[in-house]
Design a protein around this motif. Sequence first.
Motif, mmCIF file in Angstrom:
data_model
loop_
_atom_site.group_PDB
_atom_site.id
_atom_site.type_symbol
_atom_site.label_atom_id
_atom_site.label_comp_id
_atom_site.label_asym_id
_atom_site.label_seq_id
_atom_site.Cartn_x
_atom_site.Cartn_y
_atom_site.Cartn_z
ATOM 1 N N ARG A 125 -8.510 9.231 -2.121
ATOM 2 C CA ARG A 125 -9.767 8.676 -2.614
ATOM 3 C C ARG A 125 -10.681 8.375 -1.438
ATOM 4 O O ARG A 125 -10.204 8.100 -0.330
ATOM 5 N N SER A 181 0.841 -1.193 0.000
ATOM 6 C CA SER A 181 0.000 0.000 0.000
ATOM 7 C C SER A 181 0.880 1.249 0.000
ATOM 8 O O SER A 181 2.003 1.232 0.481
ATOM 9 N N ASP A 187 -3.497 4.191 0.901
ATOM 10 C CA ASP A 187 -4.184 3.794 -0.315
ATOM 11 C C ASP A 187 -4.247 2.273 -0.356
ATOM 12 O O ASP A 187 -3.268 1.606 -0.644
ATOM 13 N N SER A 196 1.099 5.523 0.895
ATOM 14 C CA SER A 196 0.447 6.440 1.815
ATOM 15 C C SER A 196 0.735 7.898 1.455
ATOM 16 O O SER A 196 1.723 8.210 0.809
ATOM 17 N N GLN A 203 -10.197 5.677 1.899
ATOM 18 C CA GLN A 203 -8.841 5.386 2.371
ATOM 19 C C GLN A 203 -8.762 5.502 3.890
ATOM 20 O O GLN A 203 -9.434 6.341 4.485
#
Lengths: 171, 297
Positions: B157, B127, B274, B129, B160
């Motif tokens: 988005r 992921s 994310d 960030s 999140q």
Amino acid sequence: MTPSLSHRLDAVARNLVPAALGVFFVLLSTIPFYIPGFGPVAPNFVLMAVFFWAVHRIDLFTSITVFFIGLLLDILVGAPPGINAAVLVLVRTVAASQGKVFRGKSFLVLWWGFGLVAFAAGLVIWILTAIYHLTVIDPLPIIFQMALTVAAFPFLAWIFARTHQKLFQNA
Amino acid sequence: MNKRGGSSVLRLAVPAKVLLQRFAFLFLILTAFGIMLLSKAETIVVEKVSTVVVDVFAPIMDVLSRPAAAVNDAVKTVRGFSDLRDDNIRLKRENERLLIWQEAARRLASQNQALQSLLDFKPGPKSQSIATRVIADSGGAFVRSVVVNAGDRDGVRKGQAAVSGVGLAGRVATAGYRSARILLITDINSRVPVLIESSRDRAILSGDNSGMPRLIFLPANASIKSGDRVVTSGHGGVFPPGLQIGRITVATDGIMRVKPNVRFDQLEFVRLIDFAAVSSVVPKEGAETPPKKAASR
């Protein structure tokens, strides 16, 4: 620029001050102050502004202005949109209808009146929020918030009174 | 007021003005209720307009929030000086403890790697960030949310996870172009699928606007106690699994609550994770399975 035009522009600018102050207090309500426990109970500055101007210069604070200031407050703090708009329009109408009672009396009368209006407004906000979320909500934060709002009123009212004096003494 | 209708224009004009004002009052109140209903019905219009308005005011709120943040930092610095000696002693002890843990972690990491290669294990996608600054707090008595100074243009988005250094703070509720609103886990609208770290019992962490959200839908036979750590379970695909949230406290009324690690009144920066790439492979919330006790090995 002719003197009359500059004079008129000046008058328009002066008349916009209460609304501008309203928007300023909306923005002030969103500032994170990093004081433990302060956020949820921070005084409702906008309520004080609406009450004060509704009592003293209702003509400068139309219900449409108040409505949009309330809506802006709702949107910026993330409250259900419309709640503060409705409550502030209500407060303006109540304060304006009782304006004669407060004008020219001692400050204590105005403060007492504001106390009643603030707690009634808190009650309406609480009920509307509960209906909006379809659940019972702990009323303590709004009780504390309104207590702090009433406690802070003399200070803000002093600032408003000075502004009022400065702006409209010679107008 | 209609009874007093006189013959002169002046006498009529005043009641007409009052009537107009009454009408404006009614109209505005009804409009306010209309907007409330529209937003309750989750109409996209209200959300879009709100996002644009927050976006427009974001630069101003960004500037206004800085003095308070600077004062807060200064206060922290001054307080830090007086605790310097105690902190030093505490940190030295902690360092000794952590060195032992580091040794253990290294050993486990190499063991884990060896076992993963044995099993041909496919790790999930990494992921990313986004670091953001909090520019607005909710001044309302019944809202727990903050606005951060990053939006769509920075890759923020909706959905999140927002974390501070010590744990989960909330999730992105709406994302504008340059700002986003984070719904904190304490808000009345917040629901987070969680896992009790020691017992692996699953539950839902439900905000109620108080400082300590409640644990609901706990299995009846859950063996949990005060002080147990609570982490995100990753179910529902909104949050990455394993994010620290807080510790369980059992209130006097017998309700299980969680004391969050995050101090929400000191929230100055948050990291948005994310996690969208992974969400598609995680089963949806509706597909409930009985809690797995032996899932951690």
